[in-house]
Design a protein around this motif. Sequence first.
Motif, PDB file in Angstrom:
ATOM      1  N   VAL A   6     128.966  26.589  94.082  1.00 51.16           N
ATOM      2  CA  VAL A   6     130.166  27.414  94.164  1.00 51.16           C
ATOM      3  C   VAL A   6     131.361  26.471  94.221  1.00 51.16           C
ATOM      4  O   VAL A   6     131.402  25.564  95.062  1.00 51.16           O
ATOM      5  N   ASP A   8     135.707  26.619  94.187  1.00 48.29           N
ATOM      6  CA  ASP A   8     136.903  27.457  94.259  1.00 48.29           C
ATOM      7  C   ASP A   8     138.128  26.592  93.993  1.00 48.29           C
ATOM      8  O   ASP A   8     138.246  25.483  94.537  1.00 48.29           O
ATOM      9  N   TRP A  69     121.306  33.833  94.870  1.00 48.76           N
ATOM     10  CA  TRP A  69     121.033  34.458  93.592  1.00 48.76           C
ATOM     11  C   TRP A  69     119.944  33.674  92.842  1.00 48.76           C
ATOM     12  O   TRP A  69     119.646  32.531  93.155  1.00 48.76           O
ATOM     13  N   PRO A  74     124.240  31.823  86.419  1.00 49.69           N
ATOM     14  CA  PRO A  74     125.507  31.539  87.088  1.00 49.69           C
ATOM     15  C   PRO A  74     125.694  32.425  88.320  1.00 49.69           C
ATOM     16  O   PRO A  74     125.020  33.445  88.472  1.00 49.69           O
ATOM     17  N   ARG A  75     126.616  32.039  89.158  1.00 49.75           N
ATOM     18  CA  ARG A  75     126.927  32.829  90.358  1.00 49.75           C
ATOM     19  C   ARG A  75     127.364  34.229  89.943  1.00 49.75           C
ATOM     20  O   ARG A  75     128.245  34.390  89.101  1.00 49.75           O
ATOM     21  N   PRO A  76     126.761  35.257  90.529  1.00 50.74           N
ATOM     22  CA  PRO A  76     127.168  36.630  90.205  1.00 50.74           C
ATOM     23  C   PRO A  76     128.631  36.877  90.596  1.00 50.74           C
ATOM     24  O   PRO A  76     129.108  36.343  91.602  1.00 50.74           O
ATOM     25  N   GLN A  77     129.330  37.668  89.823  1.00 47.79           N
ATOM     26  CA  GLN A  77     130.746  37.926  90.095  1.00 47.79           C
ATOM     27  C   GLN A  77     130.967  38.563  91.453  1.00 47.79           C
ATOM     28  O   GLN A  77     132.003  38.351  92.072  1.00 47.79           O
ATOM     29  N   GLU A  78     129.998  39.347  91.933  1.00 49.24           N
ATOM     30  CA  GLU A  78     130.172  39.990  93.238  1.00 49.24           C
ATOM     31  C   GLU A  78     129.919  39.047  94.409  1.00 49.24           C
ATOM     32  O   GLU A  78     130.198  39.392  95.548  1.00 49.24           O
ATOM     33  N   HIS A  79     129.397  37.838  94.128  1.00 49.71           N
ATOM     34  CA  HIS A  79     129.162  36.879  95.216  1.00 49.71           C
ATOM     35  C   HIS A  79     130.492  36.256  95.605  1.00 49.71           C
ATOM     36  O   HIS A  79     131.233  35.781  94.751  1.00 49.71           O
ATOM     37  N   GLY A  81     133.437  33.720  96.958  1.00 48.38           N
ATOM     38  CA  GLY A  81     133.662  32.290  96.858  1.00 48.38           C
ATOM     39  C   GLY A  81     133.494  31.638  98.221  1.00 48.38           C
ATOM     40  O   GLY A  81     132.729  32.116  99.054  1.00 48.38           O
TER      41      GLY A  81
END
Length: 85
Positions: A6, A8, A69, A74-79, A81
């Motif tokens: 992740v 940011d 996940w 890739p990191r799910p959008q709902e996960h 930051g």
Amino acid sequence: EEYRLVKDLWAFTDNRIAVRFQYECRTEGQWYRYYGNEQWEFAENGQMRRREASVNDLPIAASERRFLWIAPAPRPQEHPGLVGV
């Protein structure tokens, strides 16, 4: 693969970007969390001119993992930051 990342955006200016990051990976059965800050500076032609990173690592138990996940997706959008982590 046992790796989840992740990043940011922390700050940016004309040709510089700074990010915070955390990633979790497993090596020989032991989970680790790596975390820190990274800065990229780009030349006029768009190529990276400079990269600096400050990285820390911490062995963690599987129960302490935050990024659950299914990899290598890739990191799910709902996960979320890293805010509040």
